[in-house]
Design a protein around this motif. Structure first.
Motif, PDB file in Angstrom:
ATOM      1  N   GLY A   1      -4.698   5.998 -13.059  1.00 36.60           N
ATOM      2  CA  GLY A   1      -5.997   5.333 -13.089  1.00 36.60           C
ATOM      3  C   GLY A   1      -5.877   3.840 -12.857  1.00 36.60           C
ATOM      4  N   GLN A   2      -4.869   3.237 -13.451  1.00 34.93           N
ATOM      5  CA  GLN A   2      -4.648   1.802 -13.273  1.00 34.93           C
ATOM      6  C   GLN A   2      -4.304   1.488 -11.822  1.00 34.93           C
ATOM      7  N   LEU A   3      -3.459   2.304 -11.193  1.00 32.55           N
ATOM      8  CA  LEU A   3      -3.100   2.079  -9.794  1.00 32.55           C
ATOM      9  C   LEU A   3      -4.308   2.271  -8.875  1.00 32.55           C
TER      10      LEU A   3
ATOM     11  N   ARG B   1       0.837  -1.199   0.000  1.00 30.05           N
ATOM     12  CA  ARG B   1       0.000   0.000   0.000  1.00 30.05           C
ATOM     13  C   ARG B   1       0.875   1.252   0.000  1.00 30.05           C
ATOM     14  N   GLU B   2       1.920   1.253   0.814  1.00 36.03           N
ATOM     15  CA  GLU B   2       2.824   2.400   0.876  1.00 36.03           C
ATOM     16  C   GLU B   2       3.555   2.592  -0.458  1.00 36.03           C
ATOM     17  N   ALA B   3       3.997   1.497  -1.073  1.00 40.73           N
ATOM     18  CA  ALA B   3       4.685   1.589  -2.364  1.00 40.73           C
ATOM     19  C   ALA B   3       3.749   2.147  -3.425  1.00 40.73           C
ATOM     20  N   ARG B   4       2.497   1.668  -3.465  1.00 41.89           N
ATOM     21  CA  ARG B   4       1.529   2.192  -4.430  1.00 41.89           C
ATOM     22  C   ARG B   4       1.298   3.674  -4.213  1.00 41.89           C
ATOM     23  N   GLN B   5       1.197   4.081  -2.950  1.00 39.39           N
ATOM     24  CA  GLN B   5       0.980   5.494  -2.654  1.00 39.39           C
ATOM     25  C   GLN B   5       2.177   6.322  -3.095  1.00 39.39           C
ATOM     26  N   ASN B   6       3.385   5.823  -2.884  1.00 36.78           N
ATOM     27  CA  ASN B   6       4.580   6.541  -3.320  1.00 36.78           C
ATOM     28  C   ASN B   6       4.602   6.693  -4.837  1.00 36.78           C
ATOM     29  N   ILE B   7       4.181   5.648  -5.551  1.00 37.07           N
ATOM     30  CA  ILE B   7       4.119   5.716  -7.009  1.00 37.07           C
ATOM     31  C   ILE B   7       3.102   6.770  -7.433  1.00 37.07           C
ATOM     32  N   LEU B   8       1.918   6.741  -6.811  1.00 36.53           N
ATOM     33  CA  LEU B   8       0.893   7.721  -7.142  1.00 36.53           C
ATOM     34  C   LEU B   8       1.365   9.141  -6.848  1.00 36.53           C
ATOM     35  N   ASP B   9       2.021   9.319  -5.723  1.00 37.44           N
ATOM     36  CA  ASP B   9       2.531  10.648  -5.380  1.00 37.44           C
ATOM     37  C   ASP B   9       3.551  11.108  -6.414  1.00 37.44           C
ATOM     38  N   GLY B  10       4.406  10.193  -6.872  1.00 40.27           N
ATOM     39  CA  GLY B  10       5.396  10.530  -7.887  1.00 40.27           C
ATOM     40  C   GLY B  10       4.753  10.895  -9.204  1.00 40.27           C
ATOM     41  N   ILE B  11       3.688  10.178  -9.576  1.00 40.31           N
ATOM     42  CA  ILE B  11       2.968  10.479 -10.818  1.00 40.31           C
ATOM     43  C   ILE B  11       2.327  11.852 -10.708  1.00 40.31           C
ATOM     44  N   ARG B  12       1.704  12.137  -9.585  1.00 38.52           N
ATOM     45  CA  ARG B  12       1.064  13.439  -9.399  1.00 38.52           C
ATOM     46  C   ARG B  12       2.088  14.564  -9.466  1.00 38.52           C
ATOM     47  N   ASP B  13       3.250  14.341  -8.844  1.00 36.05           N
ATOM     48  CA  ASP B  13       4.302  15.356  -8.873  1.00 36.05           C
ATOM     49  C   ASP B  13       4.783  15.588 -10.296  1.00 36.05           C
ATOM     50  N   HIS B  14       4.847  14.530 -11.086  1.00 30.68           N
ATOM     51  CA  HIS B  14       5.354  14.628 -12.457  1.00 30.68           C
ATOM     52  C   HIS B  14       4.316  15.192 -13.413  1.00 30.68           C
ATOM     53  N   GLU B  15       3.062  14.760 -13.280  1.00 30.80           N
ATOM     54  CA  GLU B  15       2.015  15.151 -14.220  1.00 30.80           C
ATOM     55  C   GLU B  15       1.241  16.374 -13.754  1.00 30.80           C
ATOM     56  N   GLY B  16       1.374  16.723 -12.509  1.00 32.52           N
ATOM     57  CA  GLY B  16       0.645  17.872 -11.994  1.00 32.52           C
ATOM     58  C   GLY B  16      -0.669  17.451 -11.368  1.00 32.52           C
ATOM     59  N   PRO B  17      -1.289  18.350 -10.612  1.00 34.28           N
ATOM     60  CA  PRO B  17      -2.541  18.019  -9.922  1.00 34.28           C
ATOM     61  C   PRO B  17      -3.676  17.762 -10.905  1.00 34.28           C
TER      62      PRO B  17
ATOM     63  N   ARG C   1      -5.795  -0.583  -6.469  1.00 33.76           N
ATOM     64  CA  ARG C   1      -5.983  -0.335  -5.038  1.00 33.76           C
ATOM     65  C   ARG C   1      -7.397  -0.696  -4.610  1.00 33.76           C
ATOM     66  N   ARG C   2      -8.395  -0.292  -5.415  1.00 39.70           N
ATOM     67  CA  ARG C   2      -9.784  -0.619  -5.071  1.00 39.70           C
ATOM     68  C   ARG C   2      -9.986  -2.115  -5.010  1.00 39.70           C
ATOM     69  N   GLU C   3      -9.446  -2.844  -6.005  1.00 38.88           N
ATOM     70  CA  GLU C   3      -9.596  -4.290  -6.024  1.00 38.88           C
ATOM     71  C   GLU C   3      -8.861  -4.934  -4.854  1.00 38.88           C
ATOM     72  N   SER C   4      -7.675  -4.449  -4.547  1.00 37.33           N
ATOM     73  CA  SER C   4      -6.876  -5.009  -3.455  1.00 37.33           C
ATOM     74  C   SER C   4      -7.550  -4.753  -2.111  1.00 37.33           C
ATOM     75  N   ASP C   5      -8.029  -3.540  -1.898  1.00 40.93           N
ATOM     76  CA  ASP C   5      -8.683  -3.219  -0.635  1.00 40.93           C
ATOM     77  C   ASP C   5      -9.985  -3.982  -0.469  1.00 40.93           C
ATOM     78  N   TRP C   6     -10.711  -4.183  -1.576  1.00 41.62           N
ATOM     79  CA  TRP C   6     -11.964  -4.916  -1.517  1.00 41.62           C
ATOM     80  C   TRP C   6     -11.722  -6.381  -1.180  1.00 41.62           C
ATOM     81  N   ALA C   7     -10.614  -6.958  -1.657  1.00 41.75           N
ATOM     82  CA  ALA C   7     -10.337  -8.388  -1.461  1.00 41.75           C
ATOM     83  C   ALA C   7     -10.067  -8.723  -0.005  1.00 41.75           C
ATOM     84  N   ARG C   8      -9.719  -7.743   0.808  1.00 42.33           N
ATOM     85  CA  ARG C   8      -9.434  -8.025   2.213  1.00 42.33           C
ATOM     86  C   ARG C   8     -10.702  -8.235   2.896  1.00 42.33           C
TER      87      ARG C   8
END
Length: 77
Positions: A64-66, A40-56, A70-77
């Motif tokens: 979108g894929q991440l 979860r932390e790694a996915r969030q870091n990737i998303l944060d990096g994408i946002r920083d690179h592409e802008g808000p 995340r939705r599928e992973s969180d739902w599976a728990r």
């Protein structure tokens, strides 16, 4: 290592009735939880990096894929 924890009676009863080796059971559960938290932390870091690179407000693509993963992973728990 010995660690003492307190859990609700119903949870303790369930664990004891589920396995003969409570230590192994709890060890496995902790390893799984730590792995999920790290993913979860790694996915969030990737998303944060994408946002920083592409802008808000950037939508679609890798972000979108991440989000979908995340939705599928969180739902599976």
């Amino acid at each position: 290592m010995r660690i003492t924890v307190r859990v609700p009676d119903d949870l303790g009863d369930t664990v004891k009735s589920t396995t003969e080796n409570v230590s192994a059971y709890v060890t496995e559960a902790l390893r799984e939880k730590i792995a999920r938290d790290r993913c979860r932390e790694a996915r969030q870091n990737i998303l944060d990096g994408i946002r920083d690179h592409e802008g808000p407000g950037a939508e679609g693509g890798a972000e979108g894929q991440l989000h979908e993963e995340r939705r599928e992973s969180d739902w599976a728990r």
